[in-house]
Design an enzyme around this catalytic site. Sequence first.
Site, PDB file in Angstrom:
ATOM      1  N   ASP A  22     -18.946  -9.155   5.934  1.00 22.41           N
ATOM      2  CA  ASP A  22     -19.366  -8.033   4.696  1.00 22.41           C
ATOM      3  C   ASP A  22     -18.259  -7.434   3.732  1.00 22.41           C
ATOM      4  OD1 ASP A  22     -20.095  -5.495   4.237  1.00 22.41           O
ATOM      5  OD2 ASP A  22     -20.530  -4.160   6.212  1.00 22.41           O
ATOM      6  N   HIS A 137     -11.887  10.406   7.793  1.00 19.96           N
ATOM      7  CA  HIS A 137     -13.753   9.884   7.110  1.00 19.96           C
ATOM      8  C   HIS A 137     -15.055   9.879   8.933  1.00 19.96           C
ATOM      9  CE1 HIS A 137     -12.274   8.372   3.604  1.00 19.96           C
ATOM     10  NE2 HIS A 137     -12.219   7.333   3.971  1.00 19.96           N
ATOM     11  N   HIS A 176      -8.304   7.853   0.016  1.00 21.76           N
ATOM     12  CA  HIS A 176      -9.987   8.269  -0.308  1.00 21.76           C
ATOM     13  C   HIS A 176      -9.320   9.781   0.125  1.00 21.76           C
ATOM     14  CE1 HIS A 176      -9.718   3.615   0.206  1.00 21.76           C
ATOM     15  NE2 HIS A 176     -11.015   3.953  -0.479  1.00 21.76           N
ATOM     16  N   ASP A 267      -3.438   3.018   0.822  1.00 22.95           N
ATOM     17  CA  ASP A 267      -4.313   2.978  -0.411  1.00 22.95           C
ATOM     18  C   ASP A 267      -4.206   3.332  -1.762  1.00 22.95           C
ATOM     19  OD1 ASP A 267      -5.089   5.213   1.110  1.00 22.95           O
ATOM     20  OD2 ASP A 267      -6.846   3.969   1.769  1.00 22.95           O
ATOM     21  N   TYR A 307      -4.318  -1.515   1.894  1.00 25.66           N
ATOM     22  CA  TYR A 307      -4.951  -2.574   2.596  1.00 25.66           C
ATOM     23  C   TYR A 307      -4.149  -3.632   1.749  1.00 25.66           C
ATOM     24  CZ  TYR A 307      -8.282   0.591   3.651  1.00 25.66           C
ATOM     25  OH  TYR A 307      -8.771   2.095   4.810  1.00 25.66           O
TER      26      TYR A 307
HETATM   27  N1  Q9C Z   1     -18.507   0.101  -2.549  1.00 28.37           N
HETATM   28  C1  Q9C Z   1      -9.901   4.201   4.689  1.00 28.37           C
HETATM   29  O1  Q9C Z   1      -9.431   4.279   3.812  1.00 28.37           O
HETATM   30  N2  Q9C Z   1     -15.082   1.723   0.656  1.00 28.37           N
HETATM   31  N3  Q9C Z   1     -11.453   3.888   4.584  1.00 28.37           N
HETATM   32  C2  Q9C Z   1     -16.176   1.193   0.599  1.00 28.37           C
HETATM   33  C3  Q9C Z   1     -18.010   1.164  -1.500  1.00 28.37           C
HETATM   34  C4  Q9C Z   1     -15.157   1.686   2.207  1.00 28.37           C
HETATM   35  C5  Q9C Z   1     -11.766   3.160   3.490  1.00 28.37           C
HETATM   36  C6  Q9C Z   1     -16.200   1.021  -0.919  1.00 28.37           C
HETATM   37  C7  Q9C Z   1     -13.567   3.007   2.323  1.00 28.37           C
HETATM   38  C8  Q9C Z   1     -13.386   3.073   3.903  1.00 28.37           C
HETATM   39  C9  Q9C Z   1      -8.901   4.971   6.023  1.00 28.37           C
HETATM   40 ZN    ZN Z   2      -8.095   5.308   2.459  1.00 32.42          ZN
END
Ligand code: Q9C
Ligand code: ZN
Length: 466
Positions: A22, A137, A176, A267, A307
């Site tokens: 994924d 989230h 985010h 991030d 990340y």
């Molecule tokens: N193409 C946290 O940093 N990415 N969660 C979706 C869409 C999800 C991030 C990308 C990122 C979640 C805790």
């Molecule tokens: Zn994040």
Amino acid sequence: MASGTALIYDDEMTSYKLLWDDPECDIEVPERLLSSYEQLKHYHLVERCIHVPVREGTEEEIMLVHSSEYLEVVKSTQTMNEEELQRVSENYDAVYFHPNTYRCAKLAVGATLQLVDSVMSGKVRNGMALVRPPGHHSQRNAANGFCVFNNVAIAAQYAKRRYGLQRILIVDWDVHHGQGIQYVFEEDPSVLYYSWHRYEHQQFWPLLRESDYDAVGQGKGKGFNLNVPWNKVGMGNSDYLAAFFHVLLPVAFEFVPELILVSSGYDSGIGDPEGQMNATPECFAHLTHFLMQLANGRLCAVLEGGYHLKSLSESVCMTVKTLLRDPLPQISGEMAPCLSAIESIQNVRGAHKPYWKCLMYEGNCSSDAERNNFFCAVLGFILPVAYSYQPDLVIIVIGPNRSLGVNGISLLTCLLQGLAESQILVVIQVRSVEVTVGCQHPHYQSLTRIHCAGRYSILFGQFPLK
Ligand code: Q9C
Ligand code: ZN
């Protein structure tokens, strides 16, 4: 007053991972925790912290934020096979489950609450919890964006209940938007939520209208939700500092929080594939330092995203080092915020003008604002100029006809401590006698120390110095 920094980490939280392909989720790996902890060991920071054990969060604690139905869904994933896990995961946006996810999610909640208890009981002054899965989230009935239980939101509800707190500040510096936290506290004036996030005019995940600057909170909670949407990638140290100087810090000092919870995602740091931002690890030292001046230093940092393993672990180290009160590293790079950042900052300030005195009178002073004038000038002018100049020594001169008390002088000194490697000389003129405060510069060590507070000393002596 409490001293010491708690560090909460247990390698059991590395016991779950993505089991299938994924590309949406494959950046959320157990190595995030392992490499952060390794780097803390490398800098000998682990041994300087007070180790606090993790525990599981209880069902009652989880239900401070989540529904029992959702809790049962997460619980049920413990015994599922891969195919079933994949099917549950598909019910949510950017989430994967593993048979150990439930156990780790309970540990992440429990680790966060252990940190809150350590700080609130006075066992430590501050601390950091390194946890997986992240939390900001996740929502009452939903996992979202790698998050299962909302660690920080649960911690805020818990702190209100258990310690009767009336004002908690949540600073979400993850790149985010922690929409899960926003939803929980939208109508709650006792929790001030601040988040900056990559937004790109709603073209970036989670693609929500309510991540914009005009989501200020609802009902009694109006004014207690601060969103700084970044509409361009590449935001760096100067943009983050500008958002602190011109939005978060003035409001936070007016709010007077009793506890600070940091949704500590990295991030937003340089090199991260999700954030695409430019803030260096040193920036997080300065952000941490500013927040340490509030709530009597009661600060709990809880890991969210991050990340890029190297950037993540260096930034975690900078945060912990600062919590331990080490001198701050110099901040590098361009010191003027970019136009897009200024625009975002102006927009949030405009949206929040009705709710905060510090934003009400821009520039032209009214008598009501005068009390705060000095402090507003410090945040709005002195700090930005000082940070852009990057001095080697800071000299603060305070004249005799001042309204500034010892607490004001102390705060001013602390706010400037991130500059010149904490080499600060404060000269306070008291009628004809001169008193100097706060110097660590080798040339001025002949002065008599009369009081010590943290990284600076209050000294007594003659000025000018020989
Ligand atoms: N193409 C946290 O940093 N990415 N969660 C979706 C869409 C999800 C991030 C990308 C990122 C979640 C805790
Ligand atoms: Zn994040």
